[in-house]
Design a protein around this motif. Structure first.
Motif, mmCIF file in Angstrom:
data_model
loop_
_atom_site.group_PDB
_atom_site.id
_atom_site.type_symbol
_atom_site.label_atom_id
_atom_site.label_comp_id
_atom_site.label_asym_id
_atom_site.label_seq_id
_atom_site.Cartn_x
_atom_site.Cartn_y
_atom_site.Cartn_z
ATOM 1 N N ALA A 243 -4.991 4.541 -29.282
ATOM 2 C CA ALA A 243 -6.074 5.454 -29.641
ATOM 3 C C ALA A 243 -6.098 6.690 -28.746
ATOM 4 O O ALA A 243 -6.418 7.791 -29.197
ATOM 5 C CB ALA A 243 -7.415 4.721 -29.558
ATOM 6 N N THR B 194 -8.821 7.088 -33.256
ATOM 7 C CA THR B 194 -9.113 8.463 -32.845
ATOM 8 C C THR B 194 -8.157 9.420 -33.559
ATOM 9 O O THR B 194 -7.171 9.002 -34.170
ATOM 10 C CB THR B 194 -8.954 8.659 -31.324
ATOM 11 O OG1 THR B 194 -7.564 8.546 -30.980
ATOM 12 C CG2 THR B 194 -9.759 7.646 -30.545
ATOM 13 N N PHE C 7 -12.953 15.158 -33.217
ATOM 14 C CA PHE C 7 -12.775 13.959 -32.406
ATOM 15 C C PHE C 7 -14.042 13.092 -32.428
ATOM 16 O O PHE C 7 -13.962 11.879 -32.629
ATOM 17 C CB PHE C 7 -12.398 14.353 -30.976
ATOM 18 C CG PHE C 7 -11.705 13.277 -30.192
ATOM 19 C CD1 PHE C 7 -10.357 13.358 -29.901
ATOM 20 C CD2 PHE C 7 -12.408 12.163 -29.745
ATOM 21 C CE1 PHE C 7 -9.716 12.355 -29.176
ATOM 22 C CE2 PHE C 7 -11.786 11.163 -29.023
ATOM 23 C CZ PHE C 7 -10.425 11.263 -28.736
ATOM 24 N N PHE D 109 -14.304 10.995 -35.536
ATOM 25 C CA PHE D 109 -13.484 9.780 -35.491
ATOM 26 C C PHE D 109 -14.166 8.696 -34.667
ATOM 27 O O PHE D 109 -14.132 7.510 -35.037
ATOM 28 C CB PHE D 109 -12.099 10.099 -34.917
ATOM 29 C CG PHE D 109 -11.109 10.584 -35.938
ATOM 30 C CD1 PHE D 109 -10.076 9.770 -36.372
ATOM 31 C CD2 PHE D 109 -11.217 11.848 -36.479
ATOM 32 C CE1 PHE D 109 -9.166 10.208 -37.314
ATOM 33 C CE2 PHE D 109 -10.315 12.311 -37.426
ATOM 34 C CZ PHE D 109 -9.274 11.479 -37.847
ATOM 35 N N LEU D 110 -14.778 9.091 -33.544
ATOM 36 C CA LEU D 110 -15.478 8.103 -32.719
ATOM 37 C C LEU D 110 -16.634 7.469 -33.484
ATOM 38 O O LEU D 110 -16.933 6.274 -33.301
ATOM 39 C CB LEU D 110 -15.989 8.753 -31.436
ATOM 40 C CG LEU D 110 -14.929 9.257 -30.450
ATOM 41 C CD1 LEU D 110 -15.593 9.897 -29.242
ATOM 42 C CD2 LEU D 110 -14.007 8.123 -30.014
ATOM 43 N N THR E 202 -13.648 4.623 -35.171
ATOM 44 C CA THR E 202 -13.519 3.675 -34.062
ATOM 45 C C THR E 202 -14.241 2.347 -34.311
ATOM 46 O O THR E 202 -13.654 1.278 -34.084
ATOM 47 C CB THR E 202 -14.026 4.320 -32.751
ATOM 48 O OG1 THR E 202 -13.305 5.535 -32.517
ATOM 49 C CG2 THR E 202 -13.830 3.384 -31.574
ATOM 50 N N ILE F 43 -12.206 15.267 -26.700
ATOM 51 C CA ILE F 43 -13.518 14.750 -27.109
ATOM 52 C C ILE F 43 -14.538 15.878 -27.228
ATOM 53 O O ILE F 43 -15.376 15.891 -28.142
ATOM 54 C CB ILE F 43 -14.004 13.688 -26.100
ATOM 55 C CG1 ILE F 43 -13.109 12.439 -26.180
ATOM 56 C CG2 ILE F 43 -15.456 13.315 -26.357
ATOM 57 C CD1 ILE F 43 -13.423 11.396 -25.135
#
Length: 481
Positions: A129, A173, A191, A194-195, A199, A284
């Motif tokens: 990840a 990620t 980002f 995706f988290l 995730t 991030i």
């Protein structure tokens, strides 16, 4: 000769089907050339770049695409991101950063085979990840092979479980897999997106995969458990490193250089640690950086990767050119560039719009059937071909579905999970699978049969993708808000 016959039969069948289903002559030619590109790549993998060059040349000569659109479709933003990250990861590999981090963590996982393999699979998930699936499997497989050698066990079951976790982790990620980068930049996902969406589902799929893997390999887990209690875990991950430095260096992707320089690159981990943490933090926070600087969406996703690569090259100075030439996979990047351009041509010719309209008619435009169709179609293609090929083929179709007023946000995530989780089904389902098979053959003289991989792959990947699909379906009201 059989492969030649299969090539022409498959390409001819695609041309015939498209002609019979109402495509225009230019669309039939566009699909036929793209099919020849894909089928040629699958049947003659070492010549995939040659097929890419010839395919794009035919598209240009037949006026199915022009130079400005070819450049637009080539996804240079994706290519630049991958160049930057490959440079950074190559530098970290040469400093043995990932290997050192894993080896420091392993002694704290306890004395049980289940806690050991659970920790290894979790580390494979996290490392995939945070970097990418190929880098993760290179250093994680080196650790697993050392443990198997220490206890005189067959490494294949433990390697396969590690690959399963790696492929799932690559979906967690944006940087874990090239298809994540491609989807993020085409769908405008960040980002943090995706988290939030990828995730948690990836973690759920990992937990299910761990449980099912332990069930399937229960005899091998018992053997490891007995060996650990008999001989102890201490030193299992690192013992034998001094005895086989060349194999360890090759498995971890290093250049295997000896002497003082190699020792210094391994010993100094402060700067690699700061670089790694800074790069991850930048990725991030890229959305906030873009907001502060009034930049377009995902501009700094590419910018952070390039800035980190630039810092690496300043630090390396005299070795900078060597690092870029050896660590950036230019062959693969050239192939990706031409693949994206060729797939984009299908949209330019109106092929993807035709397919999207067919999907709408088939499903009535309902989101749930579309989600299931897209997710499992990508998964089925991924299990028999490279996942980048599969996703690149579908991205223009999803774009045309969006232009018809369909809410496609869930479909992007379905593509991501279909293209990563079902990569565990077969030997060739992902790049990580192919890489680890080469490592086993080279270092252990051990080949893996198709069914030896398929049965555990089917037991774990199909339920895991079903779980991911269910979790996406349950969140449809939130995804479409």
């Amino acid at each position: 000769m059989q492969r030649v016959a299969a090539f022409f039969a498959l390409v001819g069948a695609v041309a015939l089907v498209t002609w019979q289903t109402g495509f225009t002559p230019s669309q039939v030619l566009s699909v036929t050339v793209f099919a020849a590109f894909i089928v040629g790549t699958l049947l003659y993998w070492p010549f995939r770049l040659a097929f890419a060059f010839v395919g794009v040349a035919i598209l240009l000569a037949a006026r199915l695409v022009d130079i400005p659109h070819l450049i637009e479709f080539a996804s240079l933003d994706v290519i630049l991101f991958l160049i930057g990250m490959m440079t950074v990861i190559g530098f970290l590999e040469e400093r043995h950063f990932f290997e050192a981090a894993v080896e420091k963590a392993l002694p704290y996982v306890g004395g049980s085979a289940y806690t050991l393999m659970g920790a290894i699979m979790l580390m494979a998930f996290v490392s995939a990840a945070l970097v990418d699936e190929v880098t993760s499997i290179l250093f994680m497989s080196a650790i697993v092979i050392r443990i198997a050698r220490r206890f005189h066990l067959d490494p294949v079951p433990y390697i396969i479980m590690t690959v399963f976790a790696t492929n799932i982790g690559s979906s967690a990620t944006v940087v874990g897999n090239p298809i994540g980068v491609l989807i993020a930049l085409r769908a405008g996902l960040t980002f943090p997106d995706f988290l939030r969406w990828a995730t948690p589902i990836a973690l759920a799929a990992l937990l299910l995969t761990i449980a099912l893997s332990f069930l399937y390999y229960r005899r091998h887990m018992h053997d490891l458990h007995v060996a650990i209690h008999r001989e102890g875990l201490a030193g299992a991950a690192t013992r034998g490193e001094a005895e086989e430095p060349a194999a360890a260096a090759e498995a971890s992707g290093s250049d295997g250089e000896g002497g003082e320089g190699a020792h210094e690159r391994r010993g100094s981990l402060l700067f690699p640690s700061l670089l790694f943490l800074g790069t991850v933090a930048g990725l991030i926070l890229h959305k906030q950086i873009e907001h502060w600087l009034h930049l377009g969406t995902n501009t700094m996703l590419v910018g952070v990767a390039l800035a980190a690569a630039g810092i690496v090259l300043f630090v390396e100075r005299h070795r900078a050119r060597e690092l870029v030439e050896r660590r950036v996979d230019w062959w693969t990047l050239a192939f990706f560039l031409l693949l994206f351009a060729s797939a984009g041509t299908l949209r330019y010719a109106g092929v993807t719009e035709h397919i999207a309209q067919g999907m709408v008619r088939l499903t009535g435009g309902a989101l749930t059937p579309l989600l299931i169709t897209i997710t499992w179609s990508i998964g089925a293609l991924t299990s028999v071909m490279d996942n980048v090929l599969a996703v690149a083929s579908f991205i223009p179709i999803v774009g045309d579905l969006a232009s018809q007023g369909i809410q496609v946000a869930p479909l992007w995530w379905g593509m991501l999970f279909g293209g990563t989780i079902l990569g565990n089904l077969t030997l060739i389902g992902s790049t990580a699978n192919i890489v680890v098979l080469g490592l086993l053959e080279r270092h252990e003289r051990r080949s893996v049969g198709f069914m030896e991989w398929f049965w555990p792959g089917a037991l774990t990947s199909i339920p895991s993708l079903a779980l991911a699909t269910l979790l996406l379906w349950l969140q449809l009201p939130l995804l479409t808000r």
